[in-house]
Design a protein around this motif. Structure first.
Motif: not given
Ligand code: ADP
Ligand code: MG
Length: 700
Positions: A197, A279, A338, A439, A450-451
């Motif tokens: 993404g 996005a 994933n 973050r 998860n990425k």
């Protein structure tokens, strides 16, 4: 009521211009549809007959959408896309035409491609490369043309584009990841795909204002410009309410993208004035790369309709944030996992930890490649500028994962019984909150639940190079892991040893602190992490043996292909700086000097007039002296820049040429700008020849 109508509208028109799965199933005979699916999912070759049927169906559909032309759309090494349009018309004996499109034309095209950069790969006598249909990315209709995504190669088989190696890198990820999954007892997954993404930042400026600035037109960024009275210091733009004109643009943009099947999801104002972000929802790397190119193109075209210009340069304005692109990246299986999802079942967690260790090792060993995947003269202005991650590549894991990784290293984490079921040291493994609040926005490569989010790309960059490298790196590490684990007598203890060893050897690349701080630069140096400040420093590492060996091992690039890519990048660096230097020289000579002289003349006339009238005192004389001094400076510095640009341009050796631009031309450009920008602050607005930062940043 209206609301419902418009919501329904989106559902109806979404992907209406895409030749997608639904349309194919609808319009193709069953056996052809099946053959196409096999080609898409398993890379199986399509026979001539099937291609013929697909081409015809595609043409009929496109013509119904108003298309008169088709194009093989490809990604040459320029970083943008290329297209040549051919019409469907075929003459008939009675002097009329019919619309035709053959399987041959669908599958293979021959653009006259002699003018695309090849980095010396394709001798001019065999200039013609060919394009080959990529059935894994859907064809679409835009501006009365059927766009067919294609790969671009030379007749001797050399890769001349960015799609072919990306597809190849996805393939090797699939192969190697499946080997690991099998070791963990997964028998259901038949394919693994990498997903991306790409969050896209951009600036919007008023078109009329833009057109008055040569630097924006030729270089895409301002080469001159004094700071405006107000910049981004109040943090009042980020997530601020969106102005009418911008909102209208964004609405139009969303609609255009949705029609092209692009999942535009989020839009907001960014940190700098006039800066915004879009996005999309993630998809496979290949489709994401195609869609990001389309997105950038649509952004620019829609802006023009609104009397705006969309700037995708990494650093259009000095002193305010530049624009980046965040490459969110993960891997997923066709059975719905994933692979970077920590999950809650222990067995899967160990699989996750294996993939995690592979990426940690890969990023540490190939930090130079990741850095060079985002290297350009424009991005050099951002990286390390306290607005984007530094040039030092490191990984952010966050507190929870950090603890687990530490436990892994100490060998405390793994306890297994005979059935290959894993039991985790429970207190070491907390639940993973999906939305981690801490973050770290300063990290170049951050785990975000998860990425991984690679944040160093410049806004105008193609995402292909980064993803080719990410995929190749992970495939390489997974291959090494699988080689070792497949041979192991005792899988569990071998895995235990492997993961502990990996963390021990590569934890130096993990950094959870503030990447913008000076301490980190020092700390990273102590850890032995590379810090390639400029494009010129990092690009030669493309050719390092370890890198070429890896690309060759997985047949992503041959040595000659790596060399060609390096050559194009390093040459582009010099070309770009040459354009910037020449633009500055032109603006200085034809606009800035003239403004200085005009103002001096006005002042001197006033001084003479005042003298004749017997008036003494006033600001004119001091001002005249100051502007005279600055005008001379601009004149001298322009001459100096001209001299240095000529010198640099004449250097044969590509690396030495780039080094001369970096070490001599850039400082001369900065010095000229300093004098000109000072002039801007004292010359009256009515004389100043181009719009200022205030005009550009605050008038949309
Ligand atoms: P932010 O990073 O701004 O907080 P999000 O985390 O919600 O925003 O998502 C950012 C981007 O990451 C989106 O484009 C989203 O589609 C993408 N993304 C989410 N999951 C994945 C995934 N598994 N693989 C690749 N990209 C993903
Ligand atoms: Mg993000």
């Amino acid at each position: 009521m209206d609301e419902t109508k418009s919501v329904q509208g989106v559902v109806d028109y979404f992907a209406c211009n895409v030749f997608n799965d639904d349309i194919m199933r609808d319009r193709l005979p069953k056996y052809v549809y099946k053959a196409l699916k096999n080609a898409q999912n398993f890379g199986m070759k399509l026979d001539k007959e099937a291609a013929e049927v697909i081409a015809n169906a595609m043409k009929d559909w496109a013509v119904e959408k108003g298309a008169t032309h088709y194009t093989h759309w490809f990604h040459p090494m320029t970083g943008i896309t290329a297209e040549k349009h051919d019409s469907f018309i075929t003459p008939t004996p009675n002097g009329k035409v019919i619309m035709e499109f053959s399987g041959k034309e669908l599958i293979k095209g021959e653009p006259d491609a002699s003018s695309f950069p090849s980095g010396g790969l394709r001798a001019t006598f065999e200039a013609r490369g060919y394009t080959a249909w990529d059935p894994t990315s859907n064809a679409f209709v835009r501006d009365d043309t059927l766009y067919i995504p294609t790969a671009f190669c030379s007749y001797s088989g050399e890769i001349l584009d960015k799609k072919t190696p990306l597809l190849r890198s996805m393939e090797i990820c699939n192969e190697q990841a499946l080997r690991i999954l099998r070791l963990f007892g997964n028998t259901t997954a038949t394919s693994v795909t990498t997903t991306v993404g790409a969050e896209q930042e951009y600036f919007l400026v008023d078109k009329e204002t833009y057109e008055k600035r040569e630097d924006l037109i030729f270089a895409g960024r301002t080469l001159f410009g004094a700071p405006p009275p107000k910049g981004q210091e109040m943090d009042d733009h980020y997530f601020g309410s969106i102005k009418r004109r911008v909102a209208d643009y964004m609405k139009d943009l969303d609609e255009e993208l949705w029609k092209l099947g692009i999942y535009a999801k989020t839009k907001h104002n960014e940190a700098a004035p006039a800066q915004h972000e879009l996005a999309p929802i993630f998809t496979t790397s290949n489709v994401a790369a195609d869609q990001n190119q389309i997105t950038m193109d649509v952004m620019k075209k829609v802006a023009l309709r609104h009397g705006l210009v969309c700037l995708l340069h990494e650093k259009p304005f000095d002193g305010v944030n530049g624009s980046g692109k965040h490459n969110n990246w993960a891997m997923s299986t066709d059975d719905g996992q994933n692979l970077f999802e920590p999950g809650s079942t222990p067995g899967k967690n160990f699989q996750f930890l294996t993939f995690l260790c592979a990426i940690i090792k890969g990023v540490d060993e190939y930090a130079d490649l990741l850095r060079l995947s985002v290297a350009s003269a424009g991005n050099d202005h951002r990286l390390g500028g306290n607005e984007a991650p530094p040039a030092i590549i490191s990984i952010f894991l966050g507190d929870e994962l950090q603890k687990i990784v530490e436990a892994l290293e100490s060998g405390k984490l793994i306890r297994a019984n005979k059935k290959k079921q894993f039991v985790i040291g429970v207190e070491a493994l907390p639940n993973f909150p999906k939305d981690t609040t801490d973050r770290n926005r300063t990290s170049p490569f951050a785990f975000t639940g998860n990425k991984f989010e690679f944040r160093s790309l410049g806004s105008g960059d193609s995402i292909s190079c980064t993803n080719i490298i990410l995929n190749t790196i992970i495939a390489n590490e997974l291959c090494e892991f699988a080689d070792r684990l497949e041979k192991a007598k005792d899988f569990t203890s071998e895995l235990n040893a492997l993961l502990a060893e990996t963390i021990k050897n590569h934890k130096k690349v993990i950094f959870n602190g503030n990447n913008y701080s000076d301490e980190w630069v020092k700390e990273a140096e102590k850890r032995g992490l590379p810090n390639y400040i400029s494009t010129v420093d990092v690009l030669p590492h493309y050719l390092d043996k370890k890198n070429v060996d890896m690309f060759e091992k997985f047949k992503v690039y041959s040595k000659a292909e790596v060399e060609s890519r390096y050559e194009i990048l390093i040459e582009n660096y010099s070309k770009l700086l040459h354009i910037e230097a020449v633009t500055m020289i032109d603006m200085a000579k034809k606009q800035i000097l003239y403004a200085g002289i005009e103002f001096t003349k006005e002042l001197c006339e006033t001084i003479t007039f005042k003298k004749s009238a017997g008036i003494t005192g006033g600001a004119e004389e001091a001002l005249a002296k100051r502007i005279t001094k600055l005008t001379s400076e601009v004149s001298e510095k322009t001459a100096e820049l001209e001299k240095l640009d000529k010198k640099a341009k004449a250097i044969e050796n590509l690396l030495k040429r780039a080094q001369c631009y970096r070490n001599e031309v850039i400082p001369a450009m900065e010095s000229l700008r300093e004098s000109a920008d000072e002039m801007e602050t004292i010359v009256p607005k009515k004389i100043w020849p181009y719009p200022t930062y205030s005009d550009l940043l605050f008038n949309v």
